[in-house]
Design a protein around this motif. Structure first.
Motif, PDB file in Angstrom:
ATOM      1  N   LEU A   8      45.943   5.800  -3.104  1.00  0.00           N
ATOM      2  CA  LEU A   8      46.482   6.393  -4.321  1.00  0.00           C
ATOM      3  C   LEU A   8      45.414   6.466  -5.405  1.00  0.00           C
ATOM      4  N   ALA A   9      44.642   5.404  -5.556  1.00  0.00           N
ATOM      5  CA  ALA A   9      43.560   5.395  -6.548  1.00  0.00           C
ATOM      6  C   ALA A   9      42.584   6.530  -6.276  1.00  0.00           C
ATOM      7  N   HIS A  10      42.215   6.705  -5.029  1.00  0.00           N
ATOM      8  CA  HIS A  10      41.277   7.780  -4.664  1.00  0.00           C
ATOM      9  C   HIS A  10      41.870   9.157  -4.994  1.00  0.00           C
ATOM     10  N   LEU A  11      43.124   9.377  -4.638  1.00  0.00           N
ATOM     11  CA  LEU A  11      43.767  10.667  -4.879  1.00  0.00           C
ATOM     12  C   LEU A  11      43.910  10.972  -6.372  1.00  0.00           C
ATOM     13  N   LEU A  12      44.110   9.926  -7.171  1.00  0.00           N
ATOM     14  CA  LEU A  12      44.281  10.109  -8.611  1.00  0.00           C
ATOM     15  C   LEU A  12      42.962  10.026  -9.381  1.00  0.00           C
ATOM     16  N   GLY A  13      41.886   9.623  -8.710  1.00  0.00           N
ATOM     17  CA  GLY A  13      40.607   9.468  -9.386  1.00  0.00           C
ATOM     18  C   GLY A  13      40.583   8.267 -10.314  1.00  0.00           C
TER      19      GLY A  13
END
Length: 59
Positions: A8-13
């Protein structure tokens, strides 16, 4: 959708630490409207799905 905090962190930056703080009641971190819109896109739902139908009571 079986997403980890790291996914999720990666997808949201965002950082994994921020996601963890949002999910923890011990920290005052929150998603903003932009984040909710991004989450809705990732989860294929409406941003409205994250909001209560009625106002929350004051603490």
């Amino acid at each position: 959708m079986n997403l980890s905090q790291a996914d999720l962190a990666h997808l949201l930056g965002m950082s994994v630490g921020f996601i963890g703080k949002v999910e923890s009641a011990q920290y005052p971190s929150h998603y903003n409207i932009k984040h909710l819109n991004q989450l809705a896109g990732i989860l294929e739902c409406s941003p409205q799905d994250f909001l209560p139908k009625k106002p929350l009571p004051d603490k």
